[in-house]
Design an enzyme around this catalytic site. Sequence first.
Site, PDB file in Angstrom:
ATOM      1  N   CYS A 183      -5.363  37.556  -9.916  1.00 29.52           N
ATOM      2  CA  CYS A 183      -4.137  37.220  -9.978  1.00 29.52           C
ATOM      3  C   CYS A 183      -4.118  37.734 -11.782  1.00 29.52           C
ATOM      4  O   CYS A 183      -3.533  39.104 -11.939  1.00 29.52           O
ATOM      5  CB  CYS A 183      -3.630  36.022 -10.201  1.00 29.52           C
ATOM      6  SG  CYS A 183      -1.447  35.948 -10.214  1.00 29.52           S
ATOM      7  N   HIS A 287      -3.920  35.667  -4.441  1.00 31.28           N
ATOM      8  CA  HIS A 287      -4.807  34.732  -5.203  1.00 31.28           C
ATOM      9  C   HIS A 287      -5.355  34.537  -3.975  1.00 31.28           C
ATOM     10  O   HIS A 287      -5.614  33.751  -2.270  1.00 31.28           O
ATOM     11  CB  HIS A 287      -4.618  33.163  -4.834  1.00 31.28           C
ATOM     12  CG  HIS A 287      -3.264  33.028  -6.575  1.00 31.28           C
ATOM     13  ND1 HIS A 287      -4.957  32.285  -7.248  1.00 31.28           N
ATOM     14  CD2 HIS A 287      -2.924  33.366  -7.087  1.00 31.28           C
ATOM     15  CE1 HIS A 287      -4.078  32.500  -8.752  1.00 31.28           C
ATOM     16  NE2 HIS A 287      -3.270  33.172  -8.652  1.00 31.28           N
ATOM     17  N   GLU A 289      -8.672  32.959  -2.538  1.00 30.30           N
ATOM     18  CA  GLU A 289      -9.008  31.731  -2.744  1.00 30.30           C
ATOM     19  C   GLU A 289      -8.151  30.968  -1.857  1.00 30.30           C
ATOM     20  O   GLU A 289      -8.525  29.617  -1.333  1.00 30.30           O
ATOM     21  CB  GLU A 289      -9.834  31.079  -3.997  1.00 30.30           C
ATOM     22  CG  GLU A 289      -8.420  31.024  -5.305  1.00 30.30           C
ATOM     23  CD  GLU A 289      -7.451  31.669  -5.911  1.00 30.30           C
ATOM     24  OE1 GLU A 289      -7.997  33.067  -5.442  1.00 30.30           O
ATOM     25  OE2 GLU A 289      -7.541  31.230  -6.763  1.00 30.30           O
TER      26      GLU A 289
HETATM   27  N1  LIG Z   1       0.867  33.297 -13.195  1.00 28.17           N
HETATM   28  C1  LIG Z   1      -0.420  33.196 -12.045  1.00 28.17           C
HETATM   29  C2  LIG Z   1      -0.204  31.413 -12.141  1.00 28.17           C
HETATM   30  C3  LIG Z   1      -0.890  30.647 -10.941  1.00 28.17           C
HETATM   31  C4  LIG Z   1      -2.616  30.281 -10.979  1.00 28.17           C
HETATM   32  O1  LIG Z   1      -3.096  30.798 -11.394  1.00 28.17           O
HETATM   33  O2  LIG Z   1      -2.176  29.075 -11.734  1.00 28.17           O
END
Ligand SMILES: NCCCC(=O)O
Length: 317
Positions: A183, A287, A289
Amino acid sequence: MTAKDPRQQDRREGDRSHSRRKDDTPRYLDPGETIFSLWGRVLVARYRRLAAAATRHIVQRPLHIGVSARIYHPEAGATGLRSKNLQYLEESIAQWVMSRDVLVFMIPTVNTSGLLHPSNIRLRDYAKHLDGLVLQGGADVSPHSYAETPTRPEWSGDRARDMYELELLHEFVEAGKPVLGICRGCQLLNVAFGGTLYQDIATDVPTAHPHVNDDYDQHRHEISFPPGSSLHSMVQGPPRALVNSIHHQAVKTLGKDMQVEALSYPDNVIEAIRYQRAPFVMGLQWHPEFHRAGGVELLDCTGILDSFLRAARETRF
Ligand SMILES: NCCCC(=O)O
Protein backbone atom coordinates in the site's frame (compact mmCIF):
# COMPACT_ATOMS: atom_id res chain seq x y z
CA MET A 1 48.01 -82.09 2.29
CA THR A 2 51.06 -80.67 0.48
CA ALA A 3 52.89 -77.34 1.18
CA LYS A 4 51.29 -76.03 -1.97
CA ASP A 5 47.81 -76.59 -0.61
CA PRO A 6 46.01 -73.27 -1.26
CA ARG A 7 44.04 -73.46 2.05
CA GLN A 8 47.31 -73.67 4.00
CA GLN A 9 48.75 -70.70 2.07
CA ASP A 10 45.62 -68.62 2.85
CA ARG A 11 45.95 -69.39 6.54
CA ARG A 12 49.61 -68.26 6.56
CA GLU A 13 48.74 -64.97 4.85
CA GLY A 14 45.86 -64.47 7.31
CA ASP A 15 48.24 -64.97 10.23
CA ARG A 16 50.62 -62.41 8.78
CA SER A 17 47.89 -59.80 8.36
CA HIS A 18 46.71 -60.30 11.96
CA SER A 19 50.16 -60.23 13.53
CA ARG A 20 51.37 -57.01 15.19
CA ARG A 21 53.40 -54.64 13.03
CA LYS A 22 57.06 -54.14 14.03
CA ASP A 23 56.64 -50.33 14.42
CA ASP A 24 53.45 -50.67 16.54
CA THR A 25 51.26 -48.75 14.06
CA PRO A 26 47.66 -49.96 14.11
CA ARG A 27 46.83 -52.64 11.59
CA TYR A 28 43.99 -50.67 9.98
CA LEU A 29 46.48 -48.13 8.66
CA ASP A 30 47.87 -48.39 5.20
CA PRO A 31 51.48 -49.65 5.54
CA GLY A 32 52.52 -46.82 3.19
CA GLU A 33 51.05 -44.15 5.50
CA THR A 34 53.42 -41.36 6.59
CA ILE A 35 52.90 -38.80 9.31
CA PHE A 36 52.44 -36.11 6.60
CA SER A 37 49.79 -37.99 4.62
CA LEU A 38 48.00 -38.78 7.88
CA TRP A 39 47.91 -35.10 8.93
CA GLY A 40 46.82 -34.11 5.44
CA ARG A 41 43.86 -36.44 5.69
CA VAL A 42 42.99 -35.26 9.20
CA LEU A 43 42.96 -31.61 8.06
CA VAL A 44 40.82 -32.35 4.98
CA ALA A 45 38.31 -34.26 7.15
CA ARG A 46 38.16 -31.39 9.63
CA TYR A 47 37.64 -28.81 6.84
CA ARG A 48 34.84 -30.94 5.36
CA ARG A 49 33.11 -31.17 8.74
CA LEU A 50 33.28 -27.38 9.25
CA ALA A 51 32.05 -26.68 5.71
CA ALA A 52 29.12 -29.09 6.18
CA ALA A 53 28.19 -27.43 9.49
CA ALA A 54 28.33 -23.95 7.91
CA THR A 55 26.15 -25.07 4.98
CA ARG A 56 23.67 -26.66 7.40
CA HIS A 57 23.55 -23.37 9.34
CA ILE A 58 22.88 -21.31 6.20
CA VAL A 59 20.29 -23.70 4.80
CA GLN A 60 18.46 -24.45 8.02
CA ARG A 61 18.46 -21.03 9.73
CA PRO A 62 14.98 -19.58 9.34
CA LEU A 63 14.77 -16.46 7.20
CA HIS A 64 14.90 -13.17 9.10
CA ILE A 65 12.50 -10.65 7.55
CA GLY A 66 12.47 -7.00 8.59
CA VAL A 67 9.24 -4.99 8.59
CA SER A 68 9.31 -1.20 8.62
CA ALA A 69 7.56 0.47 11.55
CA ARG A 70 4.30 2.39 11.45
CA ILE A 71 4.86 5.58 13.41
CA TYR A 72 2.50 7.28 15.82
CA HIS A 73 3.56 10.90 16.35
CA PRO A 74 2.05 12.35 19.53
CA GLU A 75 -0.48 15.12 19.06
CA ALA A 76 -0.37 18.33 21.07
CA GLY A 77 -1.84 17.79 24.53
CA ALA A 78 -1.43 14.00 24.45
CA THR A 79 -0.64 12.48 27.85
CA GLY A 80 0.92 9.26 29.14
CA LEU A 81 2.10 6.76 26.55
CA ARG A 82 0.43 8.78 23.80
CA SER A 83 2.80 11.65 24.54
CA LYS A 84 5.62 9.42 23.24
CA ASN A 85 6.67 8.45 19.72
CA LEU A 86 5.30 4.96 19.15
CA GLN A 87 6.52 2.57 16.48
CA TYR A 88 4.41 -0.48 15.81
CA LEU A 89 3.36 -3.39 13.65
CA GLU A 90 -0.16 -4.18 12.61
CA GLU A 91 -0.64 -7.79 13.73
CA SER A 92 -1.76 -9.25 10.37
CA ILE A 93 1.40 -8.22 8.51
CA ALA A 94 3.63 -10.07 11.00
CA GLN A 95 1.35 -13.09 11.00
CA TRP A 96 1.12 -13.20 7.21
CA VAL A 97 4.90 -13.26 6.83
CA MET A 98 5.35 -15.73 9.71
CA SER A 99 2.78 -18.05 8.08
CA ARG A 100 5.65 -19.27 5.85
CA ASP A 101 7.80 -20.24 8.88
CA VAL A 102 10.13 -17.25 8.90
CA LEU A 103 11.06 -14.87 11.72
CA VAL A 104 9.80 -11.28 11.63
CA PHE A 105 11.58 -8.28 13.15
CA MET A 106 10.20 -4.77 13.22
CA ILE A 107 12.95 -2.29 12.32
CA PRO A 108 12.81 0.84 14.49
CA THR A 109 14.03 4.25 13.40
CA VAL A 110 17.63 4.90 14.45
CA ASN A 111 19.07 8.00 16.04
CA THR A 112 22.84 8.13 16.00
CA SER A 113 22.88 11.57 17.61
CA GLY A 114 20.14 10.98 20.22
CA LEU A 115 20.76 12.88 23.44
CA LEU A 116 19.51 10.15 25.71
CA HIS A 117 20.76 7.00 23.97
CA PRO A 118 23.16 7.73 21.11
CA SER A 119 24.01 4.57 19.17
CA ASN A 120 26.28 3.54 16.33
CA ILE A 121 23.63 1.21 14.90
CA ARG A 122 22.39 2.36 11.49
CA LEU A 123 19.66 1.15 9.16
CA ARG A 124 22.48 -0.29 7.05
CA ASP A 125 23.19 -2.73 9.89
CA TYR A 126 19.62 -4.02 9.70
CA ALA A 127 19.96 -4.47 5.94
CA LYS A 128 23.18 -6.39 6.51
CA HIS A 129 21.74 -8.81 9.06
CA LEU A 130 18.19 -9.32 7.75
CA ASP A 131 17.27 -11.29 4.62
CA GLY A 132 14.48 -9.10 3.18
CA LEU A 133 12.30 -6.07 3.86
CA VAL A 134 8.54 -5.53 3.96
CA LEU A 135 7.40 -1.90 3.89
CA GLN A 136 4.20 -1.65 5.92
CA GLY A 137 1.13 0.34 4.94
CA GLY A 138 -0.07 3.37 6.86
CA ALA A 139 0.11 7.14 6.62
CA ASP A 140 0.22 8.99 3.28
CA VAL A 141 3.55 9.64 1.57
CA SER A 142 4.32 13.36 1.86
CA PRO A 143 4.05 15.22 -1.50
CA HIS A 144 7.33 16.93 -0.49
CA SER A 145 9.01 13.54 -1.02
CA TYR A 146 8.21 13.80 -4.74
CA ALA A 147 8.82 17.55 -5.05
CA GLU A 148 5.20 18.69 -4.78
CA THR A 149 3.37 20.68 -2.15
CA PRO A 150 0.26 19.23 -0.53
CA THR A 151 -2.84 20.55 -2.27
CA ARG A 152 -4.71 20.20 1.05
CA PRO A 153 -3.25 20.27 4.58
CA GLU A 154 -4.77 16.85 5.36
CA TRP A 155 -2.80 15.36 2.46
CA SER A 156 0.57 16.39 3.93
CA GLY A 157 1.51 12.81 4.78
CA ASP A 158 4.31 11.71 7.07
CA ARG A 159 7.60 13.14 5.86
CA ALA A 160 9.53 11.76 8.88
CA ARG A 161 8.40 8.23 8.05
CA ASP A 162 9.25 8.79 4.37
CA MET A 163 12.83 9.73 5.29
CA TYR A 164 13.23 6.67 7.49
CA GLU A 165 11.73 4.24 4.96
CA LEU A 166 13.54 5.75 1.96
CA GLU A 167 16.85 5.15 3.72
CA LEU A 168 15.80 1.64 4.74
CA LEU A 169 14.73 0.81 1.19
CA HIS A 170 17.98 2.20 -0.20
CA GLU A 171 20.04 0.04 2.16
CA PHE A 172 18.19 -3.17 1.33
CA VAL A 173 18.35 -2.54 -2.43
CA GLU A 174 22.07 -1.71 -2.13
CA ALA A 175 22.58 -4.95 -0.20
CA GLY A 176 20.83 -6.84 -3.04
CA LYS A 177 18.02 -8.01 -0.73
CA PRO A 178 14.36 -8.28 -1.74
CA VAL A 179 11.74 -5.68 -0.83
CA LEU A 180 7.95 -6.00 -0.78
CA GLY A 181 6.05 -2.71 -0.38
CA ILE A 182 2.45 -2.84 0.83
CA CYS A 183 0.00 0.00 0.00
CA ARG A 184 1.94 3.06 1.20
CA GLY A 185 5.06 0.88 0.71
CA CYS A 186 4.18 0.50 -2.99
CA GLN A 187 3.81 4.27 -3.35
CA LEU A 188 7.08 4.87 -1.49
CA LEU A 189 8.91 2.47 -3.83
CA ASN A 190 7.70 4.45 -6.82
CA VAL A 191 8.75 7.76 -5.23
CA ALA A 192 12.16 6.32 -4.27
CA PHE A 193 12.86 5.69 -7.97
CA GLY A 194 11.75 9.16 -9.06
CA GLY A 195 8.03 8.56 -9.68
CA THR A 196 5.09 10.69 -8.51
CA LEU A 197 1.71 10.04 -6.89
CA TYR A 198 -1.85 11.24 -7.19
CA GLN A 199 -2.35 13.12 -3.93
CA ASP A 200 -6.00 12.10 -3.94
CA ILE A 201 -7.44 9.71 -6.52
CA ALA A 202 -11.01 11.02 -6.20
CA THR A 203 -9.82 14.57 -6.98
CA ASP A 204 -7.10 13.84 -9.53
CA VAL A 205 -8.74 10.98 -11.44
CA PRO A 206 -12.46 11.79 -11.58
CA THR A 207 -13.15 8.73 -13.74
CA ALA A 208 -11.75 6.36 -11.09
CA HIS A 209 -14.02 4.23 -8.96
CA PRO A 210 -13.72 4.71 -5.16
CA HIS A 211 -10.45 3.20 -3.87
CA VAL A 212 -11.27 3.80 -0.21
CA ASN A 213 -14.40 4.06 1.90
CA ASP A 214 -15.56 3.55 5.49
CA ASP A 215 -15.57 -0.22 5.05
CA TYR A 216 -11.75 -0.13 5.44
CA ASP A 217 -10.42 -3.58 4.42
CA GLN A 218 -13.89 -4.79 3.43
CA HIS A 219 -13.82 -2.39 0.49
CA ARG A 220 -12.83 -4.26 -2.67
CA HIS A 221 -12.39 -3.93 -6.40
CA GLU A 222 -11.05 -6.04 -9.22
CA ILE A 223 -7.56 -5.90 -10.68
CA SER A 224 -6.28 -7.08 -14.05
CA PHE A 225 -2.78 -8.21 -14.98
CA PRO A 226 -1.14 -6.71 -18.06
CA PRO A 227 0.42 -9.18 -20.54
CA GLY A 228 3.73 -10.56 -19.25
CA SER A 229 3.01 -9.62 -15.62
CA SER A 230 5.38 -11.58 -13.38
CA LEU A 231 2.92 -11.00 -10.53
CA HIS A 232 0.29 -12.94 -12.47
CA SER A 233 2.63 -15.88 -12.82
CA MET A 234 3.22 -15.82 -9.03
CA VAL A 235 -0.48 -15.99 -8.16
CA GLN A 236 -1.60 -17.90 -11.29
CA GLY A 237 -5.34 -18.14 -11.90
CA PRO A 238 -7.70 -16.02 -14.03
CA PRO A 239 -6.64 -12.71 -15.63
CA ARG A 240 -8.80 -10.74 -13.17
CA ALA A 241 -8.93 -11.00 -9.37
CA LEU A 242 -10.56 -9.28 -6.39
CA VAL A 243 -8.44 -7.35 -3.84
CA ASN A 244 -9.11 -5.04 -0.89
CA SER A 245 -8.60 -1.30 -1.37
CA ILE A 246 -7.72 1.17 1.42
CA HIS A 247 -5.92 4.07 -0.23
CA HIS A 248 -6.62 7.52 -1.61
CA GLN A 249 -3.13 8.11 -3.09
CA ALA A 250 -1.84 6.10 -6.06
CA VAL A 251 1.06 5.87 -8.50
CA LYS A 252 0.83 8.66 -11.12
CA THR A 253 4.06 8.69 -13.15
CA LEU A 254 6.20 5.58 -12.91
CA GLY A 255 9.64 5.72 -11.31
CA LYS A 256 12.73 4.85 -13.35
CA ASP A 257 12.90 1.20 -14.39
CA MET A 258 9.52 0.50 -12.80
CA GLN A 259 7.07 -1.76 -14.59
CA VAL A 260 3.30 -2.01 -14.07
CA GLU A 261 2.33 -5.47 -12.79
CA ALA A 262 -1.40 -4.93 -12.11
CA LEU A 263 -4.12 -2.32 -12.75
CA SER A 264 -7.47 -1.73 -11.09
CA TYR A 265 -10.37 -2.85 -13.23
CA PRO A 266 -12.05 -1.15 -14.99
CA ASP A 267 -10.54 2.26 -14.08
CA ASN A 268 -6.86 1.38 -14.72
CA VAL A 269 -5.28 2.91 -11.62
CA ILE A 270 -1.83 1.34 -11.08
CA GLU A 271 -2.13 -1.40 -8.45
CA ALA A 272 1.26 -3.15 -8.50
CA ILE A 273 4.76 -2.22 -9.69
CA ARG A 274 8.10 -3.95 -9.98
CA TYR A 275 11.62 -2.52 -10.18
CA GLN A 276 13.27 -4.24 -13.12
CA ARG A 277 16.90 -3.94 -12.04
CA ALA A 278 16.74 -6.14 -8.95
CA PRO A 279 15.70 -9.76 -8.41
CA PHE A 280 12.68 -8.80 -6.28
CA VAL A 281 11.59 -5.24 -5.48
CA MET A 282 7.82 -5.09 -5.80
CA GLY A 283 4.93 -2.97 -4.54
CA LEU A 284 1.28 -3.99 -4.08
CA GLN A 285 -1.36 -1.30 -3.66
CA TRP A 286 -3.67 -3.64 -1.73
CA HIS A 287 -3.04 -5.34 1.63
CA PRO A 288 -2.33 -9.07 1.02
CA GLU A 289 -2.11 -9.63 4.78
CA PHE A 290 -5.87 -9.07 5.03
CA HIS A 291 -6.62 -11.78 2.43
CA ARG A 292 -7.13 -15.33 3.66
CA ALA A 293 -4.58 -17.87 2.40
CA GLY A 294 -6.33 -20.38 0.17
CA GLY A 295 -9.41 -18.14 0.05
CA VAL A 296 -11.44 -18.29 -3.13
CA GLU A 297 -13.06 -14.84 -3.12
CA LEU A 298 -10.07 -12.52 -2.60
CA LEU A 299 -6.77 -13.09 -4.40
CA ASP A 300 -4.64 -15.65 -2.52
CA CYS A 301 -1.28 -13.85 -2.26
CA THR A 302 0.74 -16.74 -0.84
CA GLY A 303 2.54 -17.15 -4.18
CA ILE A 304 3.77 -13.53 -3.99
CA LEU A 305 5.06 -14.02 -0.45
CA ASP A 306 6.78 -17.27 -1.43
CA SER A 307 8.51 -15.59 -4.42
CA PHE A 308 9.71 -12.81 -2.11
CA LEU A 309 10.99 -15.34 0.44
CA ARG A 310 12.72 -17.45 -2.21
CA ALA A 311 14.53 -14.30 -3.38
CA ALA A 312 15.49 -13.63 0.26
CA ARG A 313 16.89 -17.13 0.59
CA GLU A 314 18.91 -16.79 -2.60
CA THR A 315 20.64 -13.61 -1.42
CA ARG A 316 22.23 -15.62 1.41
CA PHE A 317 24.52 -17.51 -0.94
N1 LIG B 1 -3.08 4.73 3.34
C1 LIG B 1 -3.40 3.35 3.63
C2 LIG B 1 -4.18 3.21 4.88
C3 LIG B 1 -4.42 1.81 5.22
C4 LIG B 1 -3.57 1.30 6.33
O1 LIG B 1 -2.48 0.83 6.08
O2 LIG B 1 -3.99 1.37 7.49
